[in-house]
Write an enzyme that holds these catalytic residues in place. Structure first.
Site, PDB file in Angstrom:
ATOM      1  N   LEU A   1      40.075  42.395  43.126  1.00 29.20           N
ATOM      2  CA  LEU A   1      40.454  40.982  43.102  1.00 29.20           C
ATOM      3  C   LEU A   1      39.422  40.079  43.787  1.00 29.20           C
ATOM      4  CD1 LEU A   1      44.252  41.208  44.032  1.00 29.20           C
ATOM      5  CD2 LEU A   1      43.127  41.721  41.871  1.00 29.20           C
TER       6      LEU A   1
ATOM      7  N   ASN B   1      37.686  37.522  40.248  1.00 26.50           N
ATOM      8  CA  ASN B   1      38.401  37.093  41.455  1.00 26.50           C
ATOM      9  C   ASN B   1      39.773  36.566  41.106  1.00 26.50           C
ATOM     10  OD1 ASN B   1      36.590  36.726  44.020  1.00 26.50           O
ATOM     11  ND2 ASN B   1      35.300  36.311  42.260  1.00 26.50           N
ATOM     12  N   CYS B   2      40.776  36.879  41.923  1.00 25.40           N
ATOM     13  CA  CYS B   2      41.988  36.080  41.780  1.00 25.40           C
ATOM     14  C   CYS B   2      42.726  35.889  43.090  1.00 25.40           C
ATOM     15  CB  CYS B   2      42.887  36.584  40.672  1.00 25.40           C
ATOM     16  SG  CYS B   2      43.450  38.237  40.847  1.00 25.40           S
ATOM     17  N   VAL B   3      42.036  35.972  44.203  1.00 21.57           N
ATOM     18  CA  VAL B   3      42.627  35.569  45.476  1.00 21.57           C
ATOM     19  C   VAL B   3      41.781  34.408  45.976  1.00 21.57           C
ATOM     20  CG1 VAL B   3      43.104  36.286  47.841  1.00 21.57           C
ATOM     21  CG2 VAL B   3      43.507  37.859  45.962  1.00 21.57           C
TER      22      VAL B   3
END
Lengths: 351, 65, 127, 428
Positions: free
Chosen positions: D209, D241-243
């Site tokens: 992430l 990315n996803c945070v």
């Protein structure tokens, strides 16, 4: 009183409140109707839209020695006048007065939810303590700057009383509070970055949008000439305090420093002392506090005549996560006391 | 006069006379030494500090020896 | 190189028994405290104490690797990073103790594990 | 390398029997798109939704945003190494559906952020409230490990963007922009009197992430490399990315890197743009040292006088940012940094986890900790329960009426450290 005028309350110390000089510095808080002393000049600068409805006066020493109680009383007196805005000072370079002005404004903003502004010399100790919570306008270091300060104070107070938005320190002239706020710029971040880069390349002035913290430099003191007759003090940021930490100095982000007697002590032991510091493993300092504050060796050197005398007190704080502003303030206060006590030199130990 | 383990920090905060210390949790001691030797070590550091105080300096100076 | 792993993350402990991770009871701040004390004793940080894009005060798990051997001098960079990590923890620490639904806690454990694993090759190969 | 970028403005999006662009409207054949996504057997379900500017719609949690593009001529295809074959991209002609975007949503981990509000106070903070969004809500097959789940959602978004981009292949663009830069020697020789500028492009690369992909390679595995700015316009750099929604670079941002656009704009006028160095933000300090030394060395080797450095993420990467800055400045390369700030909700804390006196020219993209109230929306696309987790101590609170009080950090793209938006912070 004319209807619709903005109500201003002014805070002054005993000197500017025309009660008296240092001999009257113990005067407890009192209130007067209308403007007093520099309030006259302020009144003129405020113009027709606002009126100084009352003035609250307190002696500097009284305020400093009864901080909590004095703040509460001053607040009560101010509240009676139902102000739209409170002005304190200007305090110029007077340390106790500046601190009182800061404390009063902070309490007014927090407790009464009324806007407040003060003014003082940028190096007044009140600035570092209160600039985060209070608008402080810079002034000259003495009352010679009164004429220049009052119109600025009046204009700023009017803005606050009217509930107008307060712009950046550059726009409004107050001392930067160190608070970061968002807004939408005219250009994108990328465009601003390229502009800044081109300026930097061309040697033209540019302003960074995120200033890095800076540290003071001080010129070195001259050497101690006659160590055999000098008084040496011990100061530590390693948190060595009497057992039980009587002043409750915090293990990090210390909000104070302590002053402790060394009279009659030859050696620090786990029975007498400990560390309050939370920034390192305390096992070693607690087992033998001399490892941080070398009292045993200093006493030997004192007996042998290598130094004249070890000062009777040591000062301690915790240098762990303590803000630079607070640390500088403690440093300045400790230095002042040591100087007044005739100490020639200091050994500062840090962990 | 600053007795400090991490000299670069002392330099950053602007101390002018600096004596490097032993370790962060015990700047003026070493728990691994016998008591007497440890005190002798502490004494050497304090004496170095006193000498530093007796020495004229132009700017920030680290007293290594 | 030989390195020392500090963790309070059960997923790291379970998956890498061979690394003999030093188990830390407590939150991220406790892991930091242990790491800081080791840095003071001369160990060098090998991984950054802040996790990727997570706030240290808002996460349950952290794994930190340090040099197995202590040097005689304190590594300044490690010291600075630990100070910054504590500052970041202080800034983001919650008003009430952290509690997460089991699945979310497991996800945090997994992400900490993944971040640690992304460092493993570098750690093993480092001089 | 010369790239013609043809821009086809999209002013509406509708479902229709055939996927095509007509009079500024993107028509989407929902079933065809779904079928394409569901070719990946690790995806159990794919709902396709539309979100237009001004609609009372909230998308949560957003994984990635991708701009539909297609290669019209020249070597390679869009998203090389992931969707297309690995071939060097960045020349020939590429068409862009300007104003359209694919948004992927679906919960991969329980603390995922990423909110896009198409209207209301949150809308002005994200650029993706202004795009016509084709939203894919993706659910994995049961028990799919998070690593595979992340990959599946990432690839689904890229495939969808490439699929929609194809609809613009034979449409005449309204504008065609030309981006051309030759070799370093040619470029430098062309403008002997202008300062040579390099762009140091930091890519988040810390694990699940928190990854970025370059020609399909995990960026944590690279040594810093030279990349031609045009390559980014064909999708050579892709987000995993996803945070930290506020300061991750979505794939959309990589395709439309504003620093590259600005440097091209000023190229030949007050500076000479040499190109880009990509570098990573790894976990170990040795990697950070190596990458920052290597990136600065590359900038020096190609003769840079000045550099712009952009960070991705916060905290840990602040160390990489400052190392890059120090080492570039040590070579005498004048440096400007772009970063966001984590100054606390009251704005009174230290903004970065690392500082340096050499960082004397910094552009701020705003304080991510500032609070914002997001009113309830009529429609929520994605996983509304994600907001519950945001309430669970992450960054804000979901109220009973569906409104959210949160730090700006939860909003996709708000503090983009490529300097895409106008938000900044200043000292008060």
């Amino acid at each position: 009183m004319a209807q619709g005028k903005l109500r201003v309350v002014h805070y002054l110390n005993q000197f500017f409140g025309q009660i008296g000089g240092e001999e009257k510095a113990n005067t407890p808080p009192e209130a007067r109707a209308g403007a007093v002393g520099p309030g006259m000049g302020l009144k003129a600068a405020l113009g027709a839209d606002a009126e100084i409805v009352g003035t609250v006066i307190c002696g500097d020493t009284y305020f400093a020695e009864h901080l909590a109680e004095a703040t509460r009383t001053v607040l009560e007196l101010i509240k009676q006048f139902q102000p739209d805005v409170v002005i304190a000072g200007p305090a110029f370079n007077a340390g106790r007065y500046g601190t009182a002005c800061g404390a009063v404004c902070q309490a007014v903003v927090k407790e009464l939810k009324v806007p407040a502004v003060t003014a003082m010399f940028p190096e007044n100790p009140g600035v570092d303590i209160y600039k985060k919570d209070v608008y402080i306008l810079p002034t000259a270091d003495s009352a010679a700057g009164m004429r220049e300060a009052l119109p600025k104070l009046a204009a700023f107070a009017l803005k606050l009383a009217r509930g107008e938005a307060i712009g950046t320190p550059e726009e409004e002239g107050y001392i930067p509070r160190g608070i970061r706020k968002n807004f939408f710029a005219e250009k994108s971040g990328a465009a601003r970055a390229v502009d800044m880069l081109v300026a930097k390349l061309q040697g033209k002035p540019f302003t960074t949008e995120l200033p890095m913290p800076i540290f003071d430099r001080v010129p070195p003191n001259p050497p101690v000439k006659d160590m055999a007759h000098a008084t040496i003090a011990l100061v530590t940021s390693g948190g060595i305090v009497p057992k039980g930490n009587p002043d409750h100095i915090e293990s990090s982000s210390a909000s104070k420093f302590g002053k402790y007697s060394l009279k009659g002590l030859d050696d620090l032991t786990p029975e007498t002392h400990q560390t309050a510091h939370g920034g390192y493993d305390p096992t070693y300092a607690n087992a033998d506090p001399d490892r941080v504050l070398p009292l045993d060796v200093m006493r030997d050197l004192e007996r042998e005549g290598r130094i004249g005398k070890l000062f009777d007190y040591h000062y301690a704080t915790v240098g762990n996560g303590t803000s630079v502003a607070n640390a500088s303030r403690y440093g300045a206060a400790i230095a002042k006391e040591l100087k007044e006590a005739g100490v020639d030199a200091v050994i500062l130990t840090s962990t | 006069m600053h007795v400090c383990t991490v000299v670069p920090i002392s330099l950053t905060v602007g101390a002018n006379r600096i004596v490097p210390a032993v370790a962060i949790p015990h700047p003026l001691g070493n728990p691994e030494l016998p008591k007497e030797e440890e005190k002798a070590l502490r004494r050497r550091l304090v004496e170095k500090a006193l000498r530093a105080l007796e020495t004229p300096v132009e700017g920030q100076t680290v007293f290594e020896n | 190189m030989e390195f020392l792993t500090l963790t309070n993350n059960p997923a790291v402990k379970e998956k890498y028994p061979d690394l003999k991770p030093v188990w830390v009871e407590g939150g991220v701040d406790e892991v930091y405290r242990r790491a800081r004390d080791l840095v003071h004793k001369g160990h060098r940080l090998l991984t950054h104490p802040l996790s990727s894009s997570l706030k240290p005060g808002r996460i349950p798990y952290k794994t930190v690797a340090l040099s197995a051997k202590a040097e005689t001098t304190v590594d300044l960079m490690s010291l600075g990073l630990m100070a910054a990590a504590f500052e970041a923890w202080e800034k983001t620490k919650p008003d009430v103790p952290l509690s997460f639904p089991a699945q979310v806690a497991a996800d945090y454990a997994l992400v900490d594990l993944a971040v640690f694993e992304s460092a493993l090759d570098s750690l093993k190969n480092a001089p | 390398m010369r790239l013609e970028l043809g821009k086809i403005p999209i002013r509406n999006v509708e479902f229709g029997p055939a996927t095509k662009v007509e009079n500024g409207t993107l028509y989407v054949n929902k079933e065809e798109l779904r079928a394409l996504i569901l070719e990946d057997k690790s995806i159990k379900s794919c709902e396709v939704d539309l979100a237009r500017p001004g609609e009372e719609v909230r998308i949560i949690p957003v994984k990635d945003v991708i701009e539909p593009r297609c290669k019209v001529s020249g070597p390679g295809g869009i998203f090389p190494g992931l969707v297309s074959k690995v071939e060097t991209v960045g020349s020939g002609r590429t068409h862009v559906l300007k104003g359209a975007a694919v948004v992927t949503t679906g919960k991969i981990v329980g603390f995922q952020e990423g909110i896009i509000d198409m209207t209301g106070p949150g809308a002005k903070y994200t650029p993706f409230s202004q795009t016509y969004n084709v939203v894919l809500n993706l659910q994995p097959v049961d028990g799919l490990p998070q690593h595979d789940h992340e990959r599946a959602v990432r690839l689904a978004g890229l495939k969808a963007a490439a699929y929609l981009g194809e609809a613009g292949k034979n449409v005449e663009p309204e504008t065609v922009e030309v981006y051309e830069l030759g070799s370093y020697l040619e470029t430098a020789a062309k403008y002997p009197n202008l300062p040579k500028v390099v762009y140091v492009y930091m890519l988040q690369s810390q694990g699940l992430l928190h990854d970025t992909w370059v020609y399909g390679v995990d960026a944590k595995r690279i040594l810093p490399s030279l990349i031609h700015p045009n390559e980014t316009m064909d999708g050579a750099i892709v987000s995993g990315n996803c945070v930290s929604a506020c300061d991750k670079n979505t794939t959309y941002h990589h395709l439309n890197n504003p620093v590259i656009a600005e440097l091209y704009k000023r190229h030949g006028k007050d500076l000479c743009f040499l190109g880009c160095v990509i570098t990573n933000e790894n976990v170990t300090l040795a990697d950070k040292q190596r990458s920052s030394s290597y990136a600065a060395k590359l900038a020096h080797m190609i003769g840079a006088d000045a550099a712009i450095v952009t960070e991705e993420g916060f905290g840990n990467p602040d160390a990489d940012l400052i190392m890059n800055c120090n080492k570039l400045e040590d070579y005498g390369i004048k440096t400007v940094l772009i970063t966001d700030e984590y100054a606390g909700r009251d704005g009174a804390s230290q903004s970065l986890a690392d500082v340096s006196p050499k960082a004397d020219a910094v552009v701020s993209t705003g304080n991510a900790n500032e609070l914002i109230d997001l009113p309830p929306m009529k429609k929520v696309i994605g996983d509304a329960s994600a907001a519950n987790v945001i309430a669970g101590g992450f960054a804000g609170a979901l109220h009973d009426d569906g409104s959210i009080t949160a730090e700006l950090q939860v909003i996709t793209g708000v503090n983009c450290e490529l300097g895409y938006s106008n938000l900044r912070a200043t000292g008060y």
